[in-house]
Scaffold this motif. Sequence first.
Motif, PDB file in Angstrom:
ATOM      1  N   GLU A 250       0.809  -1.223   0.000  1.00 34.66           N
ATOM      2  CA  GLU A 250       0.000   0.000   0.000  1.00 34.66           C
ATOM      3  C   GLU A 250       0.843   1.274   0.000  1.00 34.66           C
ATOM      4  OE1 GLU A 250      -3.822   1.834   2.464  1.00 34.66           O
ATOM      5  OE2 GLU A 250      -2.561   0.294   3.360  1.00 34.66           O
ATOM      6  N   ILE A 251       1.980   1.259   0.681  1.00 28.86           N
ATOM      7  CA  ILE A 251       2.815   2.453   0.796  1.00 28.86           C
ATOM      8  C   ILE A 251       3.297   2.950  -0.566  1.00 28.86           C
ATOM      9  CG2 ILE A 251       4.934   1.116   1.111  1.00 28.86           C
ATOM     10  CD1 ILE A 251       4.099   4.427   2.852  1.00 28.86           C
ATOM     11  N   TYR A 252       3.329   2.057  -1.568  1.00 34.09           N
ATOM     12  CA  TYR A 252       3.862   2.422  -2.877  1.00 34.09           C
ATOM     13  C   TYR A 252       2.780   2.764  -3.897  1.00 34.09           C
ATOM     14  CZ  TYR A 252       7.684   0.071  -0.549  1.00 34.09           C
ATOM     15  OH  TYR A 252       8.616  -0.304   0.371  1.00 34.09           O
ATOM     16  N   LYS A 253       1.515   2.644  -3.506  1.00 37.86           N
ATOM     17  CA  LYS A 253       0.417   2.932  -4.424  1.00 37.86           C
ATOM     18  C   LYS A 253       0.410   4.410  -4.793  1.00 37.86           C
ATOM     19  CE  LYS A 253      -4.559   2.246  -5.009  1.00 37.86           C
ATOM     20  NZ  LYS A 253      -5.811   1.766  -4.363  1.00 37.86           N
ATOM     21  N   GLY A 254       0.377   4.689  -6.094  1.00 39.68           N
ATOM     22  CA  GLY A 254       0.372   6.064  -6.563  1.00 39.68           C
ATOM     23  C   GLY A 254       1.738   6.715  -6.553  1.00 39.68           C
ATOM     24  N   VAL A 255       2.739   5.996  -6.090  1.00 42.99           N
ATOM     25  CA  VAL A 255       4.093   6.544  -6.001  1.00 42.99           C
ATOM     26  C   VAL A 255       5.038   5.813  -6.945  1.00 42.99           C
ATOM     27  CG1 VAL A 255       6.038   6.992  -4.454  1.00 42.99           C
ATOM     28  CG2 VAL A 255       3.691   7.195  -3.594  1.00 42.99           C
ATOM     29  N   VAL A 256       4.930   4.503  -6.954  1.00 47.14           N
ATOM     30  CA  VAL A 256       5.804   3.680  -7.788  1.00 47.14           C
ATOM     31  C   VAL A 256       5.036   3.242  -9.032  1.00 47.14           C
ATOM     32  CG1 VAL A 256       7.136   1.545  -7.874  1.00 47.14           C
ATOM     33  CG2 VAL A 256       7.077   2.899  -5.771  1.00 47.14           C
ATOM     34  N   ALA A 257       5.607   3.483 -10.187  1.00 46.23           N
ATOM     35  CA  ALA A 257       4.919   3.192 -11.450  1.00 46.23           C
ATOM     36  C   ALA A 257       4.578   1.715 -11.594  1.00 46.23           C
ATOM     37  CB  ALA A 257       5.784   3.648 -12.626  1.00 46.23           C
ATOM     38  N   GLU A 258       5.397   0.858 -11.003  1.00 45.78           N
ATOM     39  CA  GLU A 258       5.206  -0.590 -11.157  1.00 45.78           C
ATOM     40  C   GLU A 258       4.284  -1.187 -10.096  1.00 45.78           C
ATOM     41  OE1 GLU A 258       8.935   0.757 -12.979  1.00 45.78           O
ATOM     42  OE2 GLU A 258       8.155   0.900 -10.930  1.00 45.78           O
ATOM     43  N   TYR A 259       3.574  -0.351  -9.362  1.00 48.65           N
ATOM     44  CA  TYR A 259       2.752  -0.850  -8.251  1.00 48.65           C
ATOM     45  C   TYR A 259       1.819  -1.984  -8.682  1.00 48.65           C
ATOM     46  CZ  TYR A 259      -1.084  -1.053  -4.890  1.00 48.65           C
ATOM     47  OH  TYR A 259      -2.047  -1.495  -4.015  1.00 48.65           O
ATOM     48  N   ASN A 260       1.062  -1.792  -9.753  1.00 48.98           N
ATOM     49  CA  ASN A 260       0.108  -2.819 -10.190  1.00 48.98           C
ATOM     50  C   ASN A 260       0.819  -4.106 -10.602  1.00 48.98           C
ATOM     51  OD1 ASN A 260      -2.217  -1.277  -9.758  1.00 48.98           O
ATOM     52  ND2 ASN A 260      -2.071  -0.315 -11.772  1.00 48.98           N
ATOM     53  N   GLU A 261       1.969  -3.977 -11.248  1.00 49.70           N
ATOM     54  CA  GLU A 261       2.740  -5.160 -11.634  1.00 49.70           C
ATOM     55  C   GLU A 261       3.277  -5.881 -10.399  1.00 49.70           C
ATOM     56  OE1 GLU A 261       5.565  -4.536 -15.000  1.00 49.70           O
ATOM     57  OE2 GLU A 261       4.829  -2.477 -14.856  1.00 49.70           O
ATOM     58  N   MET A 262       3.696  -5.109  -9.406  1.00 42.41           N
ATOM     59  CA  MET A 262       4.195  -5.704  -8.165  1.00 42.41           C
ATOM     60  C   MET A 262       3.111  -6.518  -7.480  1.00 42.41           C
ATOM     61  SD  MET A 262       6.194  -2.305  -6.890  1.00 42.41           S
ATOM     62  CE  MET A 262       5.945  -2.702  -5.166  1.00 42.41           C
ATOM     63  N   VAL A 263       1.913  -5.949  -7.413  1.00 45.37           N
ATOM     64  CA  VAL A 263       0.787  -6.647  -6.794  1.00 45.37           C
ATOM     65  C   VAL A 263       0.471  -7.922  -7.570  1.00 45.37           C
ATOM     66  CG1 VAL A 263      -1.700  -6.526  -6.346  1.00 45.37           C
ATOM     67  CG2 VAL A 263      -0.221  -4.598  -5.728  1.00 45.37           C
ATOM     68  N   ALA A 264       0.417  -7.803  -8.898  1.00 44.86           N
ATOM     69  CA  ALA A 264       0.102  -8.967  -9.729  1.00 44.86           C
ATOM     70  C   ALA A 264       1.123 -10.076  -9.538  1.00 44.86           C
ATOM     71  CB  ALA A 264       0.030  -8.549 -11.198  1.00 44.86           C
ATOM     72  N   GLU A 265       2.392  -9.717  -9.445  1.00 43.80           N
ATOM     73  CA  GLU A 265       3.442 -10.723  -9.242  1.00 43.80           C
ATOM     74  C   GLU A 265       3.304 -11.399  -7.884  1.00 43.80           C
ATOM     75  OE1 GLU A 265       6.775 -13.109  -8.763  1.00 43.80           O
ATOM     76  OE2 GLU A 265       5.726 -12.448 -10.560  1.00 43.80           O
ATOM     77  N   LEU A 266       3.064 -10.621  -6.848  1.00 44.09           N
ATOM     78  CA  LEU A 266       3.038 -11.173  -5.493  1.00 44.09           C
ATOM     79  C   LEU A 266       1.887 -12.150  -5.285  1.00 44.09           C
ATOM     80  CD1 LEU A 266       4.736 -10.970  -2.934  1.00 44.09           C
ATOM     81  CD2 LEU A 266       3.191  -9.188  -2.112  1.00 44.09           C
ATOM     82  N   CYS A 267       0.794 -11.974  -6.038  1.00 41.06           N
ATOM     83  CA  CYS A 267      -0.340 -12.885  -5.873  1.00 41.06           C
ATOM     84  C   CYS A 267      -0.470 -13.856  -7.046  1.00 41.06           C
ATOM     85  CB  CYS A 267      -1.637 -12.104  -5.663  1.00 41.06           C
ATOM     86  SG  CYS A 267      -2.154 -11.075  -7.051  1.00 41.06           S
ATOM     87  N   SER A 268       0.588 -14.011  -7.831  1.00 43.42           N
ATOM     88  CA  SER A 268       0.516 -14.856  -9.027  1.00 43.42           C
ATOM     89  C   SER A 268       0.781 -16.332  -8.750  1.00 43.42           C
ATOM     90  CB  SER A 268       1.505 -14.355 -10.083  1.00 43.42           C
ATOM     91  OG  SER A 268       2.844 -14.499  -9.623  1.00 43.42           O
ATOM     92  N   GLY A 269       1.180 -16.668  -7.543  1.00 43.41           N
ATOM     93  CA  GLY A 269       1.474 -18.061  -7.208  1.00 43.41           C
ATOM     94  C   GLY A 269       2.032 -18.163  -5.807  1.00 43.41           C
TER      95      GLY A 269
END
Length: 368
Positions: A250-269
């Motif tokens: 959450e701390i990186y939402k709206g700050v880091v461009a890769e936020y959505n990709e980071m979330v997708a990776e962390l819950c991908s398996g």
Amino acid sequence: MYDLKNHRVFLRRTKYEELRKEDLYVGNKINVFSRLLHIVDYGDQFTARKVGSKKEKTLAMIKPDAVAKLGSIIEAILDTGFIITKAKMVLLSRKEAMDFYSEHQSKSFFSDLIGFMTSGPIVALEVIGDDAVASWRKLLGPTNSCTARSESPGSIRARFGSDGTKNAAHGSDSIASAARELEFFFPSSGGRGPKNTARFTDCTCCIIKPHAVSEGLTGKILNEILSAGFDITAMQMFTMEKANAEEFYEIYKGVVAEYNEMVAELCSGPCVALEICQTDAPQRLREFCGPADPLFNFPRVQLFLFTRNTEIARHLRPKTLRAHLGKTKVKNAVHCTDLPDDAVLEGMGEIGKAGEDSVSLQASSISI
């Protein structure tokens, strides 16, 4: 795919390239279009024959004498073609050890065995593979490590054990025993099983990311962490739901461009969460994973941007973990805590909250 909870078709025939045939087995959790699914059964006998084949589950337990060689043993397991689907580091109580080994209660070695099995942490693994029970016992080798060194020198017990009791690892001796022993460590009835070994003090958090787990890098990463002088004081495999991943980052939402990709990776398996202990563990682990100094004094977000950039890691600190096992800024092998104050907050007790949906899997529903 049929959604058992809502009684409706969730996904019709479509192509999803991130899913592998090896992922399609009963008991696995997969992420399809950002939805976490738990495979509970095959849709028909044809699918069971084609996908399930000879797949079995068994318990692989790393004993106290071999936990220091955890990485090498997991590498051997993965190199043999097994899939690790559950993992947990625990410290058995005397009662738990006696319950687990109750069949040996009348044996002369029982007391020594119980003393040994409660002398330190163990790691319980659920492994899946073709004829897993027999295959894992073959990889283990003879019960006595001395015999194993002469009869099966490449086996786990020959390489990492010392005698008939301190023989590195345990394997279930039948499908029925495997089911009973897996239930002991990983209860399906909602219980928790033996307590994990997390301390939540003087520690930091490290997560082996899903892409690294999928690529078979878990053993290599554990080896490097242990070889660098860190203590792994807790370990657990879990699959994170999207909502949990969003909260975690959450701390990186709206700050880091890769936020959505980071979330997708962390819950991908599946991920593997580790509690790491050492003096000044958060900073030392960051330095080990990727560039830290002189960037350590940057504000938090700037530090995040630099330490997670694999290309920068390769140039500034070519010997770091992310430099040679990471692939991109998002798929960079591991997450480690940024700041000391976050070390406990990101601990295993906070991140192991994963939800799931149940589905019935049919071969005709997925194009692989």
